[in-house]
Each structure stands twice: as structure tokens, then as C-alpha cells.
Design an enzyme around this catalytic site. Structure first.
Site, PDB file in Angstrom:
ATOM      1  N   GLY A   1     -14.418  87.091  91.990  1.00  0.00           N
ATOM      2  CA  GLY A   1     -15.020  86.354  93.106  1.00  0.00           C
ATOM      3  C   GLY A   1     -13.973  85.854  94.080  1.00  0.00           C
ATOM      4  N   GLY A  48     -10.802  50.578 106.967  1.00  0.00           N
ATOM      5  CA  GLY A  48     -12.260  50.464 106.925  1.00  0.00           C
ATOM      6  C   GLY A  48     -12.909  51.680 107.570  1.00  0.00           C
ATOM      7  N   GLY A  49     -14.079  51.442 108.171  1.00  0.00           N
ATOM      8  CA  GLY A  49     -14.815  52.544 108.798  1.00  0.00           C
ATOM      9  C   GLY A  49     -14.035  53.221 109.907  1.00  0.00           C
TER      10      GLY A  49
HETATM   11  C1  HXC Z   1      -9.631  40.880 115.392  1.00  0.00           C
HETATM   12  C2  HXC Z   1      -7.559  41.255 114.471  1.00  0.00           C
HETATM   13  C3  HXC Z   1      -8.101  42.239 113.607  1.00  0.00           C
HETATM   14  C4  HXC Z   1      -9.487  42.507 113.707  1.00  0.00           C
HETATM   15  C5  HXC Z   1      -5.991  42.098 113.233  1.00  0.00           C
HETATM   16  N1  HXC Z   1      -6.271  41.207 114.200  1.00  0.00           N
HETATM   17  N2  HXC Z   1      -7.101  42.735 112.853  1.00  0.00           N
HETATM   18  N3  HXC Z   1      -8.321  40.581 115.344  1.00  0.00           N
HETATM   19  N4  HXC Z   1     -10.212  41.795 114.607  1.00  0.00           N
HETATM   20  N5  HXC Z   1     -10.066  43.406 112.946  1.00  0.00           N
HETATM   21  C6  HXC Z   1      -5.337  40.298 114.863  1.00  0.00           C
HETATM   22  C7  HXC Z   1      -4.823  39.245 113.907  1.00  0.00           C
HETATM   23  O1  HXC Z   1      -5.715  38.167 113.856  1.00  0.00           O
HETATM   24  C8  HXC Z   1      -3.510  38.868 114.565  1.00  0.00           C
HETATM   25  O2  HXC Z   1      -3.787  38.015 115.660  1.00  0.00           O
HETATM   26  C9  HXC Z   1      -3.044  40.180 115.146  1.00  0.00           C
HETATM   27  O3  HXC Z   1      -4.186  41.020 115.246  1.00  0.00           O
HETATM   28  C10 HXC Z   1      -2.015  40.861 114.267  1.00  0.00           C
HETATM   29  O4  HXC Z   1      -2.528  40.903 112.938  1.00  0.00           O
HETATM   30  P1  HXC Z   1      -1.669  40.480 111.666  1.00  0.00           P
HETATM   31  O5  HXC Z   1      -2.624  40.286 110.556  1.00  0.00           O
HETATM   32  O6  HXC Z   1      -0.768  39.362 112.022  1.00  0.00           O
HETATM   33  O7  HXC Z   1      -0.781  41.776 111.468  1.00  0.00           O
HETATM   34  P2  HXC Z   1      -0.250  42.401 110.115  1.00  0.00           P
HETATM   35  O8  HXC Z   1       0.316  41.360 109.232  1.00  0.00           O
HETATM   36  O9  HXC Z   1       0.637  43.538 110.521  1.00  0.00           O
HETATM   37  O10 HXC Z   1      -1.538  42.996 109.365  1.00  0.00           O
HETATM   38  C11 HXC Z   1      -2.264  44.061 109.912  1.00  0.00           C
HETATM   39  C12 HXC Z   1      -3.604  44.249 109.169  1.00  0.00           C
HETATM   40  C13 HXC Z   1      -4.353  42.904 109.101  1.00  0.00           C
HETATM   41  C14 HXC Z   1      -3.308  44.782 107.762  1.00  0.00           C
HETATM   42  C15 HXC Z   1      -4.382  45.309 109.934  1.00  0.00           C
HETATM   43  O11 HXC Z   1      -4.384  42.338 110.409  1.00  0.00           O
HETATM   44  C16 HXC Z   1      -5.720  43.034 108.629  1.00  0.00           C
HETATM   45  O12 HXC Z   1      -5.971  43.175 107.438  1.00  0.00           O
HETATM   46  N6  HXC Z   1      -6.684  42.978 109.573  1.00  0.00           N
HETATM   47  C17 HXC Z   1      -8.074  43.083 109.248  1.00  0.00           C
HETATM   48  C18 HXC Z   1      -8.414  44.467 108.814  1.00  0.00           C
HETATM   49  C19 HXC Z   1      -9.871  44.579 108.589  1.00  0.00           C
HETATM   50  O13 HXC Z   1     -10.377  44.227 107.548  1.00  0.00           O
HETATM   51  N7  HXC Z   1     -10.547  45.030 109.647  1.00  0.00           N
HETATM   52  C20 HXC Z   1     -11.930  45.236 109.607  1.00  0.00           C
HETATM   53  C21 HXC Z   1     -12.089  46.500 108.832  1.00  0.00           C
HETATM   54  S1  HXC Z   1     -13.736  46.952 108.763  1.00  0.00           S
HETATM   55  P3  HXC Z   1      -2.870  36.738 115.950  1.00  0.00           P
HETATM   56  O14 HXC Z   1      -3.475  36.168 117.213  1.00  0.00           O
HETATM   57  O15 HXC Z   1      -2.981  35.866 114.781  1.00  0.00           O
HETATM   58  O16 HXC Z   1      -1.491  37.277 116.134  1.00  0.00           O
HETATM   59  C22 HXC Z   1     -13.835  47.937 110.041  1.00  0.00           C
HETATM   60  C23 HXC Z   1     -15.157  48.486 110.162  1.00  0.00           C
HETATM   61  C24 HXC Z   1     -15.169  49.612 111.108  1.00  0.00           C
HETATM   62  O17 HXC Z   1     -12.969  48.182 110.743  1.00  0.00           O
HETATM   63  C25 HXC Z   1     -16.561  50.110 111.032  1.00  0.00           C
HETATM   64  C26 HXC Z   1     -16.722  51.336 111.778  1.00  0.00           C
HETATM   65  C27 HXC Z   1     -18.084  51.901 111.480  1.00  0.00           C
END
Ligand code: HXC
Length: 515
Positions: A405, A171-172
């Protein structure tokens, strides 16, 4: 020691042990099982042995009554240490704690260490392994990212900023690494994307794996997001150490000087590397290896835009930024990706006082509808802007073709090279001899009995007359024609002469490089 102190020290030791345990045994085991090191192991590999000094390990969420009540803490380890004896500030996200996700406190820790790096004038290295914005913290997490991005921009050009992607970076969140100077990835471990495979499929119907979408190879060879790719985490962190050996700690310093070493082989070998036939391909690195100390070139974007080569080397112990056309790929033409690669590298070197040495063998900008439609004009302009703007010493060596160029863009005297040398094989001209003859003698060719023979003759005439370095020399656009064997000593002399170069620019807020 009195009993009270004893008790306090035991409490401190217990806290430290707890912090070092990250998100707990089970999660740490999972992290290791997925082939990844822990946040602290990674810092230990990156830094000189035993040099890491952690701060903020007690940062925790609290309920408002002043007592920290989060038993685990934040998923990022911050502090400083040394690399090759020089201070480096760093952070390493800990995926075992809330998936390394970024919330307010997590960001505050990173921002504090970035601010310290800025004030101390030392590089910052960030190891990324995170699920992105902490979902539970909502917009606070987004604001927290904003704080990091703002610092990335502020630190840009002041201290080197390096990102190492050793896990998800989604993501971001990708925009902090994208704002830094260099991004490193490791095979199988790095996953970097704006939207994951699921969202990508829903939005576009494209069915891709994490690896295809944003794995290490994708970003090193296709998108150009990654500048360096390594086969493992360990090798990736070793590459970061290697890169830092070429860089000054900040924009007010010059890069570290090392003991000079001769290139391998004999200078005579340079006489046979470049084919005299203008259309024959060769690997320009055969030239670079024979002029750089120890034949060593640390290539940036080694797998991206292969028609250009860029990287760090040393000459007589002094660091130089090397840029070259690569005639082995697309005949060395400049295209959109090569323009981005060269321009960004030139600007980095200029920001950090690294002299530029450019090796030219370029037939032109790459023709074609795709390039025109994607904006070769806009992108190609970046090279011209970057070279023209750079105030570090600029030395160019024309090996063979320098047409049109693209010649002007590649550190020509016109846009500000301090020294332009040419090998006797150089051809500095508006275009290649055949193309020129076709245009100049269009009428004659149309009515000729044997147009092929006439074209060959006119081409030969044009080549004899213009396709050499002496016309450019006569106009002062090439400063000297040199024996290829003199390339290294001539560059070394010039670097020494230009060591205290000063060049003024008009005061302005900033220029407007075509982006
Ligand atoms: C809170 C999170 C998290 C998040 C993961 N975890 N991402 N908790 N916020 N963004 C937690 C999970 O709930 C889990 O907790 C633990 O971390 C491990 O994650 P898993 O999913 O079990 O690990 P894995 O299977 O290896 O997958 C990793 C992953 C997946 C691909 C990163 O976790 C995922 O898709 N996460 C969300 C990604 C996402 O969409 N993030 C937001 C993006 S938008 P438990 O307690 O269950 O073990 C963004 C905007 C930024 O980031 C903007 C900036 C301007």
C-alpha cells in the site's frame, strides 16, 4: 509653502515619530533586552530594503466623539513591501503596545491587509508577537480573532500565507498560524502553546518550562506545528525570503523560473548512492542533491517525521516539490507523522501549481499497535488522497523498495502519476521477498527438514522472479527503467512535456480528505 501647510506637515511628522516609537522608550528597550527586534525592524529585515509602505498607522481607539484619544495606537504594524522585487503584504505585532494583544481594531488592521493581499493576489506574511486576546476587550477580542481565522480559511489555496512566531503566541491565537501554509520559529524567541506552563501544571500536574512546552525546537521536531526553525530572528526572516523565492504570488500563477544550474558532482555518483542490498540504509538526500539544480533543497519540516523528506528545489530553473522516503530512519516506512507531512506538502504544491517529483524507497506503512491505535489508517489515507487529488504534473522515480500500500500511496501510476520511472535496483511488489516467501510457502516450511535453508531458497526465487522493476513494467505500472545517471535529464524532459498539463475533476463543493 504657506504657514498653515508647514504646520500640518510638522503635525504629520510628529504623529509619524510617535507611531514609530511603539509603546515608548522603556518598553522598546525591554523588547530589545529580551533579544527581540521591534515590529518595524523585523519588517525592514524581511522586506527588500526601503520597500515597506505602512498603512493604518493612525488607527486608534476613540471615545465616540470622533477624536482619537488613545495616545499609543494599535499593537500591530501593517502594510506591504517587496521580497525579491515581488509584492508581499504583511503585519507585524508590536509587543511593546499592550503586549501585542489582539482587540477589535488590531484585528481590523490585520483583516484589512489580508483582504488586500487576497485582492492583489500576493502572499501575506504575519509576524506574531502577542499576549493573545486583549483581556480588557472581552468577547469583542474573541470575535476579532474569528474574523482573522475566517480570512485564513478564505485565503487558503489562493495566496501563500506565512506565519513567523517571534514571541508569545498563546491560547486560541495559535490557530491563525496553524491555518496558514507555513509556520516559522526562532530559537529562544518563539513560544507557542494552547495553555502555558502554569495552567498545564494545574490541569495535569506536568511541570514544564515554556521552552519544553512550546519552544522552537519542540514545534519543529515534536509537534510538527513549525515547518522551519532558525537560530535567530534575522535568520528566520531570511528563510522566509528564501521560501518565497520558490512560490508563485497566487494560485493563478506559476512559480518564478530562475537560471538553471547543474547539481554538484558527477552523475556517475548516483550509481553508488543506493545500496543494492535491500536492507542497507542510506540518506536519500544524497540522491536529491545530485538531481536538483545546484544541489539545493529547501526542506520543509526538516526536523519532523525524519522518515520522509519534503521540500522545494529547482530542475532546469523550474520549481518542483520533492518528496522522498528516507531509508535512514525507520527504514523509510510511512508512519502517522510522515503521512501528515507528505500529504500537506503535496496539497500545498498542488494548490500553487508546483509539479511533484517523488522518490520512492518504501518497505510499507509502519507496523505496530501504537500506530494502529493512533490511526495510521486515517492518517496514511491522507497521502493517497492528496496525490490522487493533485492535478499538477506528477513524476515518480522508484529507487529501490516499493512495497504494498505504501507503494500505491507514493505517487504510483495507479493513483495518477503522469510518469513512473524505476532504477534497475527497484523492487515493486506486494511485500518484501522474505515476508512473501513465508506466507506463500508456509506449509512447506512447516514440514521442511531445514526450514531456514528452504526459506532462503524460496526468498531468492521470489526475489529473482518478482523483486525487480520489470514485472511492474510489463503491466504498464512503471513506464521505463532508467540508468540512474539519466534521472535528472529524464525528469527535466518530462516536466517540459507536462508543462501545460490539464486534468479535469468532477464539479463538487469540495472533497472530504480524511483528517
Ligand atoms: C491585555 C496584555 C495581554 C493580554 C499581555 N498584556 N498580554 N494585555 N491582554 N492578553 C500586557 C501586560 O499586561 C503588560 O502590560 C504587557 O502586555 C507586557 O506583558 P508582560 O506580562 O509584562 O510580558 P511578559 O512577562 O513577557 O509575558 C508575556 C506573556 C504574558 C507570557 C504573553 O503577558 C501573558 O501570559 N499574557 C496573557 C496570555 C494569555 O493568557 N492571553 C489570553 C490567551 S487566550 P503592562 O502595562 O503591565 O506592561 C486567547 C484566546 C484567543 O488568546 C482566542 C481566539 C479564539
Amino acid at each position: 509653502m504657506n504657514a498653515s501647510m508647514q504646520q500640518k506637515l510638522e503635525q504629520l511628522a510628529a504623529w509619524r515619530t510617535k507611531s514609530a516609537a511603539g509603546g515608548g522608550e522603556q518598553r522598546v528597550t525591554q523588547q530589545r533586552a529580551s533579544g527581540k527586534g521591534t515590529a518595524r525592524q523585523r519588517l525592514a529585515s524581511l522586506l527588500d530594503p526601503g520597500s515597506f509602505q505602512e498603512i493604518d498607522s493612525f488607527v486608534r481607539q476613540h471615545t465616540g466623539n470622533g477624536v482619537p484619544d488613545d495616545p499609543i495606537g494599535e499593537g500591530v504594524v501593517t502594510g506591504w513591501g517587496r521580497i525579491h522585487g515581488r509584492p508581499v503584504f504583511c503585519f507585524s505585532q508590536d509587543f511593546t503596545i499592550y503586549g501585542g494583544s489582539v482587540g477589535e481594531l488590531h484585528s481590523r488592521k490585520i483583516c484589512k491587509i489580508m483582504d488586500l493581499a487576497y485582492r492583489a493576489g500576493a502572499p501575506i506574511v504575519g509576524i506574531n508577537d502577542s499576549g493573545g486576546a486583549r483581556i480588557q476587550e472581552g468577547v469583542d477580542a474573541l470575535g476579532a480573532y474569528g474574523e482573522i481565522f475566517a480570512r485564513n480559511a478564505r485565503l487558503s489555496g489562493v495566496v501563500p500565507q506565512i506565519s513567523v512566531i517571534l514571541g508569545p503566541c498563546a491560547g486560541g491565537a495559535v490557530y491563525s498560524p496553524a491555518l496558514t501554509d507555513f509556520t516559522f520559529v526562532a530559537d529562544r524567541v518563539s513560544k507557542m502553546f494552547i495553555t502555558g506552563p502554569q495552567v498545564t501544571k494545574a490541569a495535569t500536574g506536568e511541570d514544564v518550562t515554556f521552552e519544553e512546552l512550546g519552544g522552537a525546537e519542540t514545534h519543529a521536531s515534536k509537534s510538527g506545528v513549525a515547518h522551519f526553525r532558525a537560530p535567530s530572528e534575522e535568520e528566520c526572516l531570511a528563510m522566509v525570503r528564501d521560501l518565497l523565492s520558490y512560490l508563485p504570488s497566487n494560485n493563478l500563477e506559476t512559480p518564478p523560473v530562475t537560471e538553471p544550474s547543474e547539481p554538484p558532482g558527477h552523475p556517475d555518483e548516483l550509481l553508488d548512492v543506493v545500496p543494492t542490498s535491500p536492507n542497507k540504509a542510506y540518506d536519500v538526500r544524497q540522491v536529491l542533491w545530485r538531481v536538483l539544480d545546484g544541489g539545493r533543497l529547501l526542506e520543509v519540516h526538516q526536523e519532523f517525521a525524519l522518515n520522509a523528506v519534503a521540500g522545494f528545489g529547482r530542475m532546469a530553473g523550474q520549481v518542483v516539490g520533492v518528496i522522498a522516503n528516507q531509508p535512514r530512519v525507520l527504514a523509510g516506512c510511512l508512519d502517522i507523522d510522515a503521512s501528515d507531512k507528505i500529504a500537506r506538502f503535496v496539497r500545498f504544491c498542488d494548490a500553487f501549481n508546483i509539479p511533484l517529483v517523488t522518490f520512492v524507497d518504501v518497505p510499507g506503512f509502519l507496523p505496530g499497535v501504537a500506530q494502529e491505535h493512533r490511526g495510521i489508517i486515517r492518517h496514511g489515507a491522507k497521502i493517497l488522497y492528496a496525490y490522487a487529488e493533485a492535478t499538477v504534473p506528477k513524476i515518480a522515480v522508484i529507487l529501490r523498495k516499493a512495497y504494498g500500500g505504501a507503494y500505491v500511496a507514493m505517487s504510483s501510476r495507479g493513483i495518477g502519476a503522469d510518469l513512473a520511472l524505476a532504477w534497475p535496483t527497484a523492487e515493486v511488489a506486494v511485500m518484501g521477498p522474505e515476508g512473501a516467501a513465508q506466507i506463500l510457502y508456509r506449509n512447506g516450511l512447516a514440514h521442511a527438514e531445514d526450514p531456514q535453508a528452504l526459506l532462503a531458497e524460496r526468498t531468492r526465487e521470489y526475489r529473482d522472479r518478482y523483486a525487480n522493476p520489470y514485472v511492474a513494467c510489463a503491466r504498464g505500472m512503471v513506464d521505463d527503467v532508467i540508468d540512474p545517471r539519466e534521472t535528472r535529464p529524464r525528469i527535466i524532459h518530462a516536466l517540459a512535456a507536462l508543462a501545460n498539463k490539464r486534468e479535469d475533476r468532477p464539479p463538487k463543493k469540495h472533497g472530504n480528505i480524511p483528517l
